[in-house]
Design a protein around this motif. Structure first.
Motif, PDB file in Angstrom:
ATOM      1  N   HIS A   8      16.938  29.501   5.380  1.00  0.00           N
ATOM      2  CA  HIS A   8      17.247  29.634   3.945  1.00  0.00           C
ATOM      3  C   HIS A   8      16.417  30.762   3.337  1.00  0.00           C
ATOM      4  O   HIS A   8      15.236  30.584   3.008  1.00  0.00           O
ATOM      5  CB  HIS A   8      16.952  28.303   3.238  1.00  0.00           C
ATOM      6  CG  HIS A   8      17.408  28.250   1.810  1.00  0.00           C
ATOM      7  ND1 HIS A   8      18.410  27.406   1.381  1.00  0.00           N
ATOM      8  CD2 HIS A   8      16.994  28.916   0.712  1.00  0.00           C
ATOM      9  CE1 HIS A   8      18.588  27.550   0.071  1.00  0.00           C
ATOM     10  NE2 HIS A   8      17.737  28.471  -0.362  1.00  0.00           N
ATOM     11  N   HIS A  10      16.767  34.518   0.699  1.00  0.00           N
ATOM     12  CA  HIS A  10      17.599  35.247  -0.270  1.00  0.00           C
ATOM     13  C   HIS A  10      17.280  36.730  -0.201  1.00  0.00           C
ATOM     14  O   HIS A  10      16.933  37.346  -1.206  1.00  0.00           O
ATOM     15  CB  HIS A  10      17.357  34.733  -1.687  1.00  0.00           C
ATOM     16  CG  HIS A  10      17.644  33.283  -1.890  1.00  0.00           C
ATOM     17  ND1 HIS A  10      18.915  32.768  -1.905  1.00  0.00           N
ATOM     18  CD2 HIS A  10      16.820  32.227  -2.086  1.00  0.00           C
ATOM     19  CE1 HIS A  10      18.867  31.456  -2.119  1.00  0.00           C
ATOM     20  NE2 HIS A  10      17.609  31.099  -2.228  1.00  0.00           N
ATOM     21  N   GLU A 112      23.808  27.324  -1.578  1.00  0.00           N
ATOM     22  CA  GLU A 112      23.131  26.098  -1.820  1.00  0.00           C
ATOM     23  C   GLU A 112      23.779  25.346  -2.967  1.00  0.00           C
ATOM     24  O   GLU A 112      24.025  25.902  -4.039  1.00  0.00           O
ATOM     25  CB  GLU A 112      21.642  26.302  -2.080  1.00  0.00           C
ATOM     26  CG  GLU A 112      21.262  27.305  -3.158  1.00  0.00           C
ATOM     27  CD  GLU A 112      19.749  27.516  -3.178  1.00  0.00           C
ATOM     28  OE1 GLU A 112      18.977  26.557  -3.303  1.00  0.00           O
ATOM     29  OE2 GLU A 112      19.344  28.699  -3.037  1.00  0.00           O
ATOM     30  N   HIS A 180      17.238  21.953   2.125  1.00  0.00           N
ATOM     31  CA  HIS A 180      16.200  22.973   2.235  1.00  0.00           C
ATOM     32  C   HIS A 180      15.070  22.638   1.262  1.00  0.00           C
ATOM     33  O   HIS A 180      15.265  21.897   0.299  1.00  0.00           O
ATOM     34  CB  HIS A 180      16.810  24.366   1.978  1.00  0.00           C
ATOM     35  CG  HIS A 180      16.529  24.933   0.630  1.00  0.00           C
ATOM     36  ND1 HIS A 180      15.445  25.756   0.376  1.00  0.00           N
ATOM     37  CD2 HIS A 180      17.167  24.795  -0.543  1.00  0.00           C
ATOM     38  CE1 HIS A 180      15.465  26.088  -0.905  1.00  0.00           C
ATOM     39  NE2 HIS A 180      16.492  25.531  -1.490  1.00  0.00           N
ATOM     40  N   ASP A 236      12.817  30.293   1.773  1.00  0.00           N
ATOM     41  CA  ASP A 236      13.287  30.435   0.394  1.00  0.00           C
ATOM     42  C   ASP A 236      12.833  31.782  -0.199  1.00  0.00           C
ATOM     43  O   ASP A 236      12.590  31.886  -1.398  1.00  0.00           O
ATOM     44  CB  ASP A 236      12.811  29.267  -0.483  1.00  0.00           C
ATOM     45  CG  ASP A 236      13.700  29.046  -1.712  1.00  0.00           C
ATOM     46  OD1 ASP A 236      14.841  29.550  -1.721  1.00  0.00           O
ATOM     47  OD2 ASP A 236      13.252  28.384  -2.665  1.00  0.00           O
TER      48      ASP A 236
HETATM   49 ZN   LIG Z   1      17.291  29.037  -2.380  1.00  0.00          ZN
END
Ligand SMILES: [Zn+2]
Length: 287
Positions: A8, A10, A112, A180, A236
């Motif tokens: 996970h 970004h 998500e 997550h 994350d």
């Molecule tokens: Zn996220």
């Protein structure tokens, strides 16, 4: 085969506009595969497009984050530069538009998605639930797993976003998935595992326990108790970098510091833990 996978991240966000390729290269050279996560339509599209730039090791999910179902939330590291003056657009999940994205790149999950009671505005729960159910239905149709975001309120300790999500999943989901950045109770984790889901831990497990945490989450206790074949790790990125990178912009190659901490807590060989965590992710996401 890599040694690690960050399930996970970004790297699709604007926080990486200046050096996105270098960040992905550092991950791949560090034996780390990456799943970039969509949070609204444009970040989902970007995540999917990125998968085509690399022969292997870069994957995506498509979805609408619960906070983006309302117009109250704003994060400068996420949105495109031309939108800096705007808060979240209050997107309505359009199944057809998102389904089209699966035709342009490697999509391994939906999300998500889930429930966020932390950034709660009065009318948002129903919107969050509707968007979540629509995304579960898309995942059912595509037969790909769910990437869950679940966050509790720090004020109302009597409601549990985790148990509310579980209830919705039991009613609608035909696929499995992973939570997550797990931040629930040991019971929550066990309930999801019993239902066939996985639990993923983020960089926060490398921090000393928060003194004023109203929910008193004890990651050591939770990680010790859970079976290793149900655990994953996620950065994350760009948020919550693990120690020793705490405070910096996070990136996927740091996922190894989270894996190391899980091995330490479980008193297991780091190599073995890395192999099992990678296996778990490959199995769930079919990669
Ligand atoms: Zn996220």
């Amino acid at each position: 085969m890599p040694k690690y996978i960050d399930i996970h991240a970004h790297i699709n966000f604007v926080a990486f506009d200046e050096d996105r390729d270098a960040v992905i290269s550092r991950a791949l050279e560090g034996d780390t595969w990456v799943i970039n996560i969509g949070t609204q339509y444009d970040t989902s599209k970007k995540a999917v497009e990125m998968t085509n730039k690399y022969k292997e090791g870069v994957y995506s999910t498509i979805g609408l984050h619960p906070i983006h179902t309302s117009t109250s939330y704003h994060d400068e590291s996420e949105l495109g530069s031309e939108e800096k003056e705007f808060t979240s657009r209050g997107e309505i999940f359009d199944k057809n538009k998102y389904r089209e994205l699966t035709k342009i790149g490697k999509v391994v999950g939906v999300g998500e998605c889930g429930l966020d009671y932390y950034h709660l505005s009065p009318d948002s729960v129903e919107k969050q639930k509707k968007a979540f159910i629509d995304q579960i239905e898309l995942a059912n149709e595509l037969e790909i797993p769910l990437m869950l975001h679940i966050r509790n309120s720090d004020e109302n300790l009597n409601i549990s976003a985790y148990q509310d999500v579980l209830e919705i999943l039991k009613k609608y989901s035909k696929v499995k998935g992973v939570i997550h950045f797990f931040a629930g109770t040991l019971k929550d984790a066990k309930d999801f595992i019993d239902f066939g889901f996985y639990v993923s831990f983020a960089g926060v497990i490398t921090y000393p326990p928060k003194k004023n945490d109203p929910r008193k989450i004890n990651y050591e206790e939770i990680i010790k108790e859970l079976p290793l074949d149900r655990i994953m790790a996620d950065t994350d990125s760009p948020y919550v970098a693990p120690v020793p990178h705490r405070g910096k912009r996070n990136e996927s190659v740091y996922v190894k510091d989270i894996v190391k901490k899980i091995a330490e807590i479980k008193r297991l060989d780091e190599e073995k833990v890395a192999i099992q965590i990678l296996e778990n992710a490959k199995k769930l996401f079919k990669i």
